[in-house]
Design an enzyme around this catalytic site. Structure first.
Site, mmCIF file in Angstrom:
data_model
loop_
_atom_site.group_PDB
_atom_site.id
_atom_site.type_symbol
_atom_site.label_atom_id
_atom_site.label_comp_id
_atom_site.label_asym_id
_atom_site.label_seq_id
_atom_site.Cartn_x
_atom_site.Cartn_y
_atom_site.Cartn_z
ATOM 1 N N ASP A 196 14.898 -9.101 -13.851
ATOM 2 C CA ASP A 196 13.639 -9.684 -14.258
ATOM 3 C C ASP A 196 13.397 -9.166 -15.652
ATOM 4 O OD1 ASP A 196 11.242 -11.000 -14.653
ATOM 5 O OD2 ASP A 196 9.997 -9.223 -14.249
ATOM 6 N N ASP A 198 10.161 -9.340 -17.815
ATOM 7 C CA ASP A 198 8.835 -8.781 -18.360
ATOM 8 C C ASP A 198 8.574 -7.819 -17.371
ATOM 9 O OD1 ASP A 198 9.092 -11.059 -20.175
ATOM 10 O OD2 ASP A 198 7.211 -11.826 -19.543
ATOM 11 N N GLU A 205 4.612 -8.352 -21.311
ATOM 12 C CA GLU A 205 4.691 -9.534 -20.809
ATOM 13 C C GLU A 205 4.690 -10.276 -22.048
ATOM 14 O OE1 GLU A 205 4.481 -10.975 -17.811
ATOM 15 O OE2 GLU A 205 4.598 -9.108 -16.618
ATOM 16 N N ARG A 241 -0.753 -21.462 -19.040
ATOM 17 C CA ARG A 241 -0.845 -20.389 -19.994
ATOM 18 C C ARG A 241 -0.011 -21.035 -21.203
ATOM 19 N NH1 ARG A 241 1.996 -15.907 -16.850
ATOM 20 N NH2 ARG A 241 2.870 -17.495 -15.711
ATOM 21 N N SER A 284 14.325 -14.707 -16.300
ATOM 22 C CA SER A 284 12.813 -14.608 -16.589
ATOM 23 C C SER A 284 12.197 -16.017 -16.655
ATOM 24 C CB SER A 284 12.898 -14.123 -17.883
ATOM 25 O OG SER A 284 11.641 -13.965 -18.489
ATOM 26 N N GLY A 285 11.037 -15.606 -16.262
ATOM 27 C CA GLY A 285 10.076 -16.679 -16.281
ATOM 28 C C GLY A 285 9.307 -16.769 -17.733
ATOM 29 N N LYS A 329 14.686 -18.666 -9.906
ATOM 30 C CA LYS A 329 15.560 -16.945 -10.162
ATOM 31 C C LYS A 329 16.500 -16.921 -8.966
ATOM 32 C CE LYS A 329 12.008 -14.816 -12.797
ATOM 33 N NZ LYS A 329 11.231 -13.439 -12.894
ATOM 34 N N ASN A 355 7.181 -13.699 -8.146
ATOM 35 C CA ASN A 355 8.253 -14.779 -8.626
ATOM 36 C C ASN A 355 9.592 -14.151 -8.460
ATOM 37 O OD1 ASN A 355 7.657 -13.239 -10.806
ATOM 38 N ND2 ASN A 355 8.250 -14.845 -12.067
#
Length: 419
Positions: A196, A198, A205, A241, A284-285, A329, A355
């Site tokens: 991941d 962040d 983040e 967001r 990554s999200g 992911k 996540n």
């Protein structure tokens, strides 16, 4: 030519007389050579050797056959070894027996314990828990002394999953990090490691960095925290967001890239993995506008993330393409593994949020890095210190090997070791 009391593999038959010779005392060069030169006068065969040096004190054990016919008696060997040891200022102990060491039990695992500090109480509890599962500790070695103390137990006689379950309970009770991985050739093989981004590869983040430029950092941070705890659907929270970023000038992308801070140990982890022949990727999200830059800087093999839509030089408040969420992911891990030619059993996934859970569970080894409680409880193992390169210890790589490779600019000599 093998002597009559040993097999072609160099081990002793069960009924063959053998001697366990142990010397201990202050270490210095030449002691090992001196002991075996002394034993050579009795034409013994070497069946097993183990040597450990701790703070300048040596313990050297040699399992050898009884003296060959015509070379002297066992009593003569004992007297000669004791005399030599006294001359060296050492102590000696010699035990009679028969045969080789008993075979290690079925089910072999490596247990890595990370502590800052590692207390005697914790070590006792871990060892007791191993014994309680029916496991035997065959060997213990230190992997690192800073920034954490890392030790590795080679354990046999109990299945890896059973051992992992038992030690996870103890680790949680003791607030210590414990990883359990199966022994075997696969541990030496090159791996795929997927992280991941962040709060894992980087300290930030990314969406909150963007939000700070839009004046809505607090609002975004609150939604992000709830999503990482698993309280909100990730995709819905992402769209909510990102919508708050609508209207930001595209020049903010470069500003955010400049604000990103790598997690301590990130470069060391990636550099060492690459020297070992491993492939490294990120999922990554967050956003490709940042992850692609990180991939170029760090020489990553794979990278995937969401993409912020930019029209006429401004963020639209939307993302384009398929969203990289929790399930995404895990899919990307499988895709990267297929492209890398690495089976899932030899993949390592590292993450901190809810996540990441599907990815952590799909990998051969899932590591929760400074993770939320729900993630720590579900992952194979957890690391709770702020140094990403401590993941190397879970693969059996020592701090000394890393530092030696850095000094030489070459590969890590020991690689992914197996006992």
């Amino acid at each position: 030519m093998f002597s009559a009391h040993t097999t072609a593999g160099g081990s002793a038959r069960a009924d063959t007389p053998t001697l366990l010779v142990k010397i201990f005392g202050k270490d210095r060069p030449g002691l090992t050579a001196g002991l075996f030169e002394t034993l050579a006068a009795f034409a013994v065969d070497v069946i097993d050797i183990e040597q450990v040096v701790t703070r300048g004190r040596i313990v050297l054990c040699a399992l050898v056959s009884a003296p060959a016919v015509g070379t002297g008696t066992e009593g003569g060997l004992r007297a000669t070894v004791h005399t030599w040891a006294e001359e060296q200022g050492m102590q000696a102990e010699i035990l009679s027996g028969t045969g080789d060491n008993p075979s290690r039990g079925a089910g072999r695992s490596h247990v890595t314990v990370l502590g800052a500090p590692l207390t005697a109480d914790t070590t006792a509890a871990i060892a007791a828990r191993i014994a309680g599962t029916g496991g035997n500790i065959d060997r213990i070695s230190r992997l690192a002394k800073y920034p954490v103390t890392a030790v590795e137990f080679a354990v046999s006689g109990v299945g890896t999953e059973e051992l992992r379950t038992a030690l996870a309970t103890e680790a949680a009770a003791r607030s210590v990090d414990v990883a359990v991985v199966a022994s075997g050739l696969a541990r030496r093989a090159p791996r795929l490691v997927v992280m991941d981004v962040d709060s894992t590869l980087i300290q930030d983040e990314v969406i909150e960095l963007f939000a700070a430029h839009a004046g809505c950092e607090g609002q975004v941070a609150e939604v992000t925290a709830a999503a990482m705890r698993g309280e909100l659907d990730f995709e819905q929270s992402l769209h909510a967001r990102v919508a708050l970023l609508a209207g930001l000038d595209a020049s903010v992308v470069d500003k955010v890239r400049g604000q990103v801070r790598l997690t301590p140990g990130a470069r060391t982890l990636i550099r060492t993995l690459k020297r070992l022949g491993c492939q490294v990727g990120v999922v990554s999200g967050g956003f490709t506008q940042v992850t692609d830059s990180l991939a170029d800087r760090l020489g990553l093999d794979f990278a995937a993330a969401n993409t912020l839509e930019i029209v006429d030089g401004r963020l639209t408040g939307r993302v384009t393409g398929e969203v990289v969420d929790r399930a995404g992911k895990a899919r990307l891990l499988r895709r990267f593994a297929a492209e890398a030619g690495v089976p899932l059993s030899r993949t390592v996934a590292i993450g901190d949020g809810a996540n990441d859970l599907d990815m952590l569970n799909a990998a051969g080894l899932g590591v929760a890095f400074n993770a939320k409680p729900v993630v720590r409880e579900a992952a194979h193992t957890a690391v709770s210190v702020p140094f990403l390169d401590t993941v190397l210890y879970l693969l059996g790589i020592t701090r000394e090997e890393v530092e030696a490779a850095d000094a030489q600019g070459g590969p890590v000599a020991a690689g992914l070791r197996s006992v």
